[in-house]
Design a protein around this motif. Structure first.
Motif, PDB file in Angstrom:
ATOM      1  N   SER B  91      -3.512  -0.331  -3.407  1.00  0.00           N
ATOM      2  CA  SER B  91      -3.467   1.003  -2.805  1.00  0.00           C
ATOM      3  C   SER B  91      -2.879   0.953  -1.402  1.00  0.00           C
ATOM      4  O   SER B  91      -2.156   1.858  -0.982  1.00  0.00           O
ATOM      5  CB  SER B  91      -4.866   1.607  -2.746  1.00  0.00           C
ATOM      6  OG  SER B  91      -5.416   1.677  -4.025  1.00  0.00           O
ATOM      7  N   ALA B  92      -3.194  -0.092  -0.676  1.00  0.00           N
ATOM      8  CA  ALA B  92      -2.685  -0.222   0.687  1.00  0.00           C
ATOM      9  C   ALA B  92      -1.165  -0.333   0.676  1.00  0.00           C
ATOM     10  O   ALA B  92      -0.482   0.268   1.499  1.00  0.00           O
ATOM     11  CB  ALA B  92      -3.304  -1.436   1.363  1.00  0.00           C
ATOM     12  N   ALA B  95       0.489   2.910   0.472  1.00  0.00           N
ATOM     13  CA  ALA B  95       0.392   3.673   1.717  1.00  0.00           C
ATOM     14  C   ALA B  95       1.146   2.995   2.859  1.00  0.00           C
ATOM     15  O   ALA B  95       1.109   3.461   3.992  1.00  0.00           O
ATOM     16  CB  ALA B  95      -1.075   3.849   2.092  1.00  0.00           C
ATOM     17  N   GLY B  96       1.816   1.887   2.559  1.00  0.00           N
ATOM     18  CA  GLY B  96       2.591   1.214   3.599  1.00  0.00           C
ATOM     19  C   GLY B  96       1.789   0.262   4.461  1.00  0.00           C
ATOM     20  O   GLY B  96       2.202  -0.056   5.575  1.00  0.00           O
ATOM     21  N   TYR B  97       0.672  -0.174   3.955  1.00  0.00           N
ATOM     22  CA  TYR B  97      -0.139  -1.129   4.704  1.00  0.00           C
ATOM     23  C   TYR B  97      -0.273  -2.428   3.930  1.00  0.00           C
ATOM     24  O   TYR B  97      -0.060  -2.466   2.725  1.00  0.00           O
ATOM     25  CB  TYR B  97      -1.537  -0.553   4.973  1.00  0.00           C
ATOM     26  CG  TYR B  97      -1.548   0.537   6.016  1.00  0.00           C
ATOM     27  CD1 TYR B  97      -1.815   0.252   7.349  1.00  0.00           C
ATOM     28  CD2 TYR B  97      -1.258   1.853   5.678  1.00  0.00           C
ATOM     29  CE1 TYR B  97      -1.804   1.245   8.312  1.00  0.00           C
ATOM     30  CE2 TYR B  97      -1.236   2.860   6.635  1.00  0.00           C
ATOM     31  CZ  TYR B  97      -1.517   2.548   7.954  1.00  0.00           C
ATOM     32  OH  TYR B  97      -1.501   3.527   8.911  1.00  0.00           O
ATOM     33  N   ARG B  98      -0.646  -3.472   4.654  1.00  0.00           N
ATOM     34  CA  ARG B  98      -0.900  -4.753   4.012  1.00  0.00           C
ATOM     35  C   ARG B  98      -2.331  -5.167   4.317  1.00  0.00           C
ATOM     36  O   ARG B  98      -2.892  -4.773   5.334  1.00  0.00           O
ATOM     37  CB  ARG B  98       0.051  -5.830   4.545  1.00  0.00           C
ATOM     38  CG  ARG B  98       1.495  -5.578   4.217  1.00  0.00           C
ATOM     39  CD  ARG B  98       1.842  -6.120   2.853  1.00  0.00           C
ATOM     40  NE  ARG B  98       3.183  -5.696   2.418  1.00  0.00           N
ATOM     41  CZ  ARG B  98       3.658  -5.931   1.203  1.00  0.00           C
ATOM     42  NH1 ARG B  98       2.932  -6.576   0.318  1.00  0.00           N
ATOM     43  NH2 ARG B  98       4.846  -5.524   0.870  1.00  0.00           N
ATOM     44  N   VAL B  99      -2.876  -5.998   3.462  1.00  0.00           N
ATOM     45  CA  VAL B  99      -4.249  -6.454   3.640  1.00  0.00           C
ATOM     46  C   VAL B  99      -4.260  -7.880   4.144  1.00  0.00           C
ATOM     47  O   VAL B  99      -3.591  -8.750   3.590  1.00  0.00           O
ATOM     48  CB  VAL B  99      -5.039  -6.376   2.323  1.00  0.00           C
ATOM     49  CG1 VAL B  99      -6.433  -6.957   2.501  1.00  0.00           C
ATOM     50  CG2 VAL B  99      -5.115  -4.938   1.845  1.00  0.00           C
ATOM     51  N   MET B 100      -5.000  -8.106   5.212  1.00  0.00           N
ATOM     52  CA  MET B 100      -5.158  -9.436   5.761  1.00  0.00           C
ATOM     53  C   MET B 100      -6.603  -9.867   5.561  1.00  0.00           C
ATOM     54  O   MET B 100      -7.518  -9.058   5.669  1.00  0.00           O
ATOM     55  CB  MET B 100      -4.825  -9.399   7.243  1.00  0.00           C
ATOM     56  CG  MET B 100      -4.951 -10.722   7.926  1.00  0.00           C
ATOM     57  SD  MET B 100      -4.645 -10.540   9.689  1.00  0.00           S
ATOM     58  CE  MET B 100      -2.913 -10.859   9.743  1.00  0.00           C
TER      59      MET B 100
END
Lengths: 330, 330
Positions: B91-92, B95-100
């Motif tokens: 999902s991230a 939305a243009g995000y990445r998960v760290m």
DNA sequence: TCCAGAAACTTGAACGATCCAATCCTGCCT
DNA sequence: AGGCAGGATTGGATCGTTCAAGTTTCTGGA
């Protein structure tokens, strides 16, 4: 409101130049001990932290490594990657790296993801899992000289790229020898159809151990896709043979769990050993071959940092030994 | 060697200024349609990608969100977080995000980790899991106005911060009603000792469903720590009562698995329902309450982006409904 | 005492994006 | 035709760090 602490703030506070602070951080050996200490104190006093963004912009390196997170197909074996991922994050932190996740539907989209991650985030390297014969991903990465390590051997050419793996054959051999010591002679094997790097390796260990004991493995093995149901009916099939096995080594906990269900009704208890030591195995008392996942993850980080620090282009691959976790079923 | 494509390259190619390219990317509505298209074509033609590092340095935002990866204690329930994490990453990305990822031994070190991640990587936000009564982490983050969403309710004050959760009470109630429909009257509950936000909630659903059916829950419940062994002996205890239950609802699959082992020998089959629909449940045919983890992760991203885009300081919390997955045991 | 050479430290420029303030169009009204 | 409002576009400054090149300080030998 506390003002942002930059390298310049530290420099002013320690009465040196920006560059000297930078040197203390990156090449401390060229700074005089006395100065180094003064700068260090200023860093601590001000609570300074290097801005990865600024560093990254200048150097083009992000101190970020990426790993793909897959949708847990099976769920049982999925936990293996989960545990590996935790180990990877932990080891990476120690080495000053962070782990970023990405998803990809198929191999093609995975390569698109590489492109995106590399150009937008300046990723330093990748950790691949489940590489298979002639994997297009490794070729793509190698061609662009992107650093990566695979958790899993490149089965065609063991020198193709850095890798860390667990010796599956040693694991099944160990399980088989354990069963031999317990007096079993007819020991079966439930595995996956060839060609499968991991599957063939695990089968080979079982076969070698039987050979060493002077036992002919003919008719004692079945090859099916991974799954509980598959394990159950192939085990039934094995039990219906002329000379059914009294024990069975499986290529996965899923197969072993199926085998266990097939065996439950059988009169003289048939021993079952699984592979991967998943939570399901622990929950159901299944004896299983356990992979040192934390260790594997740590080695992956070691190899990757070795490549990134330019120490060597292709560091020595690592082959780890699994262990046998004894529970009720064998 | 292909030269690096920057915003200036694109500008030259499209015969506009750098700023116009930037506007096309960030505020396309203020650029004339014709110009916008010309720039877009140049972007595609050159394969341009915005350098997150440079953007981050200027704006102080990284398009990165972080989540803690915990050592799989139990292994059984660990898979819940694993599946959530996959959904979150997916999902991230949209939305243009990445998960760290990050790890932390205890709560104190987790706060140190926040500090580090925020100042070094300019993290945009956090997704917390397993928040408990008076959690120091939420206080720390709120104080510094860091964006975060919790997967799990703040049990003291439901408006304390944005959250997404699954209605555990509804899940156990549903399971209980299912058992009632099957004719069971004496339905037990295996849960965790109070106070436990999640545990008390799940117990409440079972109790409410019994009350609604006019049944007194007295003597039908046991509270123990989570675990298979604990589930087994507390179920035995329940079966030894004067009027033993004919079915049991459990607060976790671990407890349910233990209960199943205690029940196996019992003559009239006792029905068992677990919670979380873990792979172990699927493997062993355990009927279980399933949480919509992918949906929960997607809602977390929604709330977090709402906060980050400044739309609203505290968006409406989300409470999702679980479903009951019927298998052999009930 | 002087000087070469190394070591320690400093200064200016650059990475690639965005923000800000200034300038250029374009169409419309007088 | 001239003036003007408003949107569209431009150039310069800036974020925090590291690189490259320059300057000062130190060391030791003649």
């Amino acid at each position: 409101m506390a003002e942002k602490v930059t390298i310049a703030t530290v420099a002013r506070h320690a009465r040196v130049s920006r560059q000297t602070v930078s040197n203390v951080l990156n090449t401390p050996q060229i700074v005089r001990e006395e100065t180094r200490q003064r700068v260090q104190e200023a860093i601590v006093a001000l609570g300074y932290r290097v801005s990865q963004a600024a560093r990254q912009m200048r150097t083009g390196r992000s101190r970020l490594i990426a790993m793909r997170i897959e949708p847990t197909r099976d769920g049982i074996n999925g936990s293996v990657l989960d545990r590996f991922l935790h180990g990877l994050t932990e080891s990476a932190e120690v080495a000053g790296y962070r782990v970023m996740l990405y998803t990809a539907g198929d191999t093609e989209r995975e390569i698109t993801a590489y492109d995106d991650l590399l150009s937008a985030y300046d990723l330093d390297g990748f950790v691949l899992t489940g590489t298979d014969h002639g994997d297009p991903r490794t070729a793509w990465l190698a061609e662009r000289e992107v650093a990566f390590v695979a958790f899993g051997r490149p089965w065609d050419d063991l020198t193709a790229h850095p890798w860390v793996d667990v010796d599956g054959a040693a694991g099944t051999a160990r399980a088989t020898r354990h069963l031999l010591e317990r007096g079993h002679r007819r020991i079966g094997f439930l595995g996956w159809p060839a060609p499968s790097g991991v599957g063939d390796d695990r089968r080979a260990g079982w076969r070698a151990a039987l050979h060493a004991a002077g036992i002919d493995p003919a008719g004692l093995e079945r090859a099916v896709e991974d799954g509980i149901a598959e394990g159950e009916w192939s085990m039934r099939d094995l039990l219906n043979a002329d000379e059914p096995p009294t024990a069975v080594v499986c290529a996965s906990d899923s197969l072993a769990l199926g085998a266990l269900q097939a065996v439950r009704a059988s009169d003289p208890a048939v021993a079952v050993v699984g592979f991967d030591d998943t939570p399901v195995a622990a929950a159901t008392g299944l004896t299983s071959v356990s992979q040192p996942l934390g260790e594997a993850a740590a080695r992956c980080v070691d190899l990757l940092t070795a490549v990134l620090d330019g120490d060597q282009q292709s560091p020595e691959p690592v082959l780890l030994q699994p262990s046998l976790v004894l529970r009720h079923t064998a």
